[in-house]
Design a protein around this motif. Structure first.
Motif, PDB file in Angstrom:
ATOM      1  N   LEU A  61      88.538  -6.821   7.979  1.00 47.35           N
ATOM      2  CA  LEU A  61      87.607  -7.873   7.308  1.00 47.35           C
ATOM      3  C   LEU A  61      86.062  -6.829   7.127  1.00 47.35           C
ATOM      4  N   LEU A  62      85.747  -6.755   6.072  1.00 47.46           N
ATOM      5  CA  LEU A  62      84.461  -5.771   5.896  1.00 47.46           C
ATOM      6  C   LEU A  62      83.318  -6.746   5.822  1.00 47.46           C
ATOM      7  N   SER A  63      83.540  -8.195   5.810  1.00 45.02           N
ATOM      8  CA  SER A  63      82.282  -9.063   5.922  1.00 45.02           C
ATOM      9  C   SER A  63      82.842 -10.398   6.795  1.00 45.02           C
ATOM     10  N   SER A  64      81.753 -10.986   7.243  1.00 48.81           N
ATOM     11  CA  SER A  64      81.978 -12.000   8.218  1.00 48.81           C
ATOM     12  C   SER A  64      82.479 -13.200   7.516  1.00 48.81           C
ATOM     13  N   THR A  65      82.566 -13.333   6.179  1.00 48.60           N
ATOM     14  CA  THR A  65      83.143 -14.551   5.568  1.00 48.60           C
ATOM     15  C   THR A  65      84.714 -14.177   5.091  1.00 48.60           C
ATOM     16  N   GLY A  66      85.208 -12.885   5.331  1.00 50.02           N
ATOM     17  CA  GLY A  66      86.438 -12.430   5.085  1.00 50.02           C
ATOM     18  C   GLY A  66      86.769 -12.310   3.470  1.00 50.02           C
ATOM     19  N   LEU A  67      85.546 -12.218   2.745  1.00 46.19           N
ATOM     20  CA  LEU A  67      85.745 -12.183   1.129  1.00 46.19           C
ATOM     21  C   LEU A  67      86.211 -10.633   0.784  1.00 46.19           C
ATOM     22  N   ALA A  68      85.828  -9.606   1.647  1.00 45.50           N
ATOM     23  CA  ALA A  68      86.168  -8.401   1.489  1.00 45.50           C
ATOM     24  C   ALA A  68      86.877  -7.972   2.455  1.00 45.50           C
ATOM     25  N   TYR A  69      88.156  -7.598   2.227  1.00 44.70           N
ATOM     26  CA  TYR A  69      89.174  -7.250   3.365  1.00 44.70           C
ATOM     27  C   TYR A  69      90.208  -6.296   2.907  1.00 44.70           C
ATOM     28  N   ARG A  70      90.834  -5.276   3.725  1.00 45.81           N
ATOM     29  CA  ARG A  70      91.948  -4.680   3.506  1.00 45.81           C
ATOM     30  C   ARG A  70      93.112  -5.001   4.462  1.00 45.81           C
ATOM     31  N   ARG A  71      94.430  -4.881   3.779  1.00 37.93           N
ATOM     32  CA  ARG A  71      95.698  -5.135   4.662  1.00 37.93           C
ATOM     33  C   ARG A  71      95.988  -3.604   5.362  1.00 37.93           C
ATOM     34  N   CYS A  72      96.151  -3.443   6.656  1.00 40.62           N
ATOM     35  CA  CYS A  72      96.273  -2.235   7.244  1.00 40.62           C
ATOM     36  C   CYS A  72      97.399  -2.327   8.365  1.00 40.62           C
ATOM     37  N   ARG A  73      97.630  -1.031   8.839  1.00 41.80           N
ATOM     38  CA  ARG A  73      98.467  -0.993  10.106  1.00 41.80           C
ATOM     39  C   ARG A  73      97.706   0.106  10.778  1.00 41.80           C
ATOM     40  N   MET A  74      98.224   0.098  12.251  1.00 42.74           N
ATOM     41  CA  MET A  74      97.349   0.966  13.188  1.00 42.74           C
ATOM     42  C   MET A  74      98.452   2.212  12.941  1.00 42.74           C
ATOM     43  N   VAL A  75      97.766   3.450  12.938  1.00 38.71           N
ATOM     44  CA  VAL A  75      98.376   4.886  13.084  1.00 38.71           C
ATOM     45  C   VAL A  75      98.235   5.684  14.289  1.00 38.71           C
ATOM     46  N   ARG A  76      97.032   5.480  14.770  1.00 42.49           N
ATOM     47  CA  ARG A  76      96.679   6.254  15.873  1.00 42.49           C
ATOM     48  C   ARG A  76      95.934   5.267  17.062  1.00 42.49           C
ATOM     49  N   LEU A  77      96.161   5.535  18.167  1.00 42.13           N
ATOM     50  CA  LEU A  77      95.342   4.792  19.316  1.00 42.13           C
ATOM     51  C   LEU A  77      94.949   6.002  20.306  1.00 42.13           C
ATOM     52  N   ALA A  78      93.730   5.850  20.533  1.00 35.98           N
ATOM     53  CA  ALA A  78      93.086   6.848  21.619  1.00 35.98           C
ATOM     54  C   ALA A  78      92.027   5.932  22.327  1.00 35.98           C
ATOM     55  N   GLY A  79      92.392   5.354  23.490  1.00 36.99           N
ATOM     56  CA  GLY A  79      91.478   4.528  24.280  1.00 36.99           C
ATOM     57  C   GLY A  79      91.101   3.269  23.319  1.00 36.99           C
ATOM     58  N   ASP A  80      89.837   2.933  23.332  1.00 39.54           N
ATOM     59  CA  ASP A  80      89.401   1.891  22.381  1.00 39.54           C
ATOM     60  C   ASP A  80      88.908   2.170  20.981  1.00 39.54           C
ATOM     61  N   GLN A  81      89.477   3.414  20.573  1.00 42.26           N
ATOM     62  CA  GLN A  81      89.351   3.809  19.139  1.00 42.26           C
ATOM     63  C   GLN A  81      90.748   3.721  18.425  1.00 42.26           C
ATOM     64  N   ILE A  82      90.849   3.261  16.976  1.00 39.37           N
ATOM     65  CA  ILE A  82      92.289   3.205  16.503  1.00 39.37           C
ATOM     66  C   ILE A  82      92.066   3.834  15.017  1.00 39.37           C
ATOM     67  N   GLY A  83      92.892   4.596  14.366  1.00 42.65           N
ATOM     68  CA  GLY A  83      93.051   4.874  13.208  1.00 42.65           C
ATOM     69  C   GLY A  83      93.998   3.917  12.505  1.00 42.65           C
ATOM     70  N   VAL A  84      93.424   3.624  11.473  1.00 41.28           N
ATOM     71  CA  VAL A  84      94.234   2.591  10.349  1.00 41.28           C
ATOM     72  C   VAL A  84      94.452   3.240   9.415  1.00 41.28           C
ATOM     73  N   GLU A  85      95.538   2.821   8.671  1.00 46.23           N
ATOM     74  CA  GLU A  85      95.987   3.005   7.179  1.00 46.23           C
ATOM     75  C   GLU A  85      96.061   1.941   6.574  1.00 46.23           C
ATOM     76  N   PHE A  86      95.562   1.814   5.375  1.00 45.31           N
ATOM     77  CA  PHE A  86      95.420   0.806   4.362  1.00 45.31           C
ATOM     78  C   PHE A  86      96.747   0.757   3.706  1.00 45.31           C
ATOM     79  N   LEU A  87      97.210  -0.483   3.622  1.00 45.86           N
ATOM     80  CA  LEU A  87      98.621  -0.887   2.870  1.00 45.86           C
ATOM     81  C   LEU A  87      98.474  -1.279   1.666  1.00 45.86           C
ATOM     82  N   THR A  88      99.161  -0.891   0.626  1.00 45.22           N
ATOM     83  CA  THR A  88      99.202  -1.194  -0.703  1.00 45.22           C
ATOM     84  C   THR A  88     100.576  -2.056  -0.951  1.00 45.22           C
ATOM     85  N   PRO A  89     100.416  -2.912  -1.823  1.00 41.12           N
ATOM     86  CA  PRO A  89     101.625  -3.863  -2.403  1.00 41.12           C
ATOM     87  C   PRO A  89     102.777  -2.792  -2.782  1.00 41.12           C
TER      88      PRO A  89
END
Length: 112
Positions: A61-89
Motif C-alpha cells: 500500500l503506497l498510501s494510508s487509504t490504500g488507493l495506490a497499491y501493488r500486488r506483490c510477493r517476497m523474493v528475498r529476506l535479509a533480517g528485517d528487510q525484504i525484496g518484493v516483486e510486483f505481480l501482474t495479472p
C-alpha cells in the motif's frame, strides 16, 4: 541494501518512504519503509514480525487509504528487510472462458 542483479532501473530513497504491506485477505498489516523501487519490485524495511505472515502474495500500500497499491510477493529476506516483486495479472487468466466454435457459422440452405 543492494540485492543482486536488477531487471530494471531503481529509484533510491535515502531516508525511506513510509508504506504498508497488507495480506490479500486484509487480516494483517505492517508499517514499512521503502528504500528503493522500480517497475518490477522494491526493497522494504518491515516494522514488526514477519513470522506467520503469508508473503507469497500480498499488497504493498503506497498510501494510508490504500488507493495506490501493488500486488506483490517476497523474493528475498535479509533480517528485517525484504525484496518484493510486483505481480501482474496473468494474461491467460482473462481467457478462462473460451467461446465454443460453431462448425457452421452460416445457416445452410436446403436444396430441393
Amino acid at each position: 541494501m543492494a540485492f543482486g542483479d536488477r531487471k530494471s532501473e531503481r529509484v533510491d530513497f535515502e531516508s525511506g518512504i513510509p508504506v504498508y504491506i497488507m495480506g490479500i485477505d486484509g487480516t494483517w498489516r505492517r508499517d514499512c519503509l521503502m528504500f528503493d523501487v522500480s517497475q518490477t519490485g522494491a526493497c522494504l524495511y518491515v516494522e514488526g514480525k514477519l513470522e506467520g505472515l503469508d508473503l507469497n502474495e500480498f499488497f504493498l500500500l503506497l498510501s494510508s487509504t490504500g488507493l495506490a497499491y501493488r500486488r506483490c510477493r517476497m523474493v528475498r529476506l535479509a533480517g528485517d528487510q525484504i525484496g518484493v516483486e510486483f505481480l501482474t495479472p496473468d494474461k491467460t487468466a482473462n481467457r478462462k472462458r473460451n467461446p465454443k466454435r460453431r462448425s457452421d457459422e452460416t445457416p445452410t440452405s436446403r436444396q430441393s
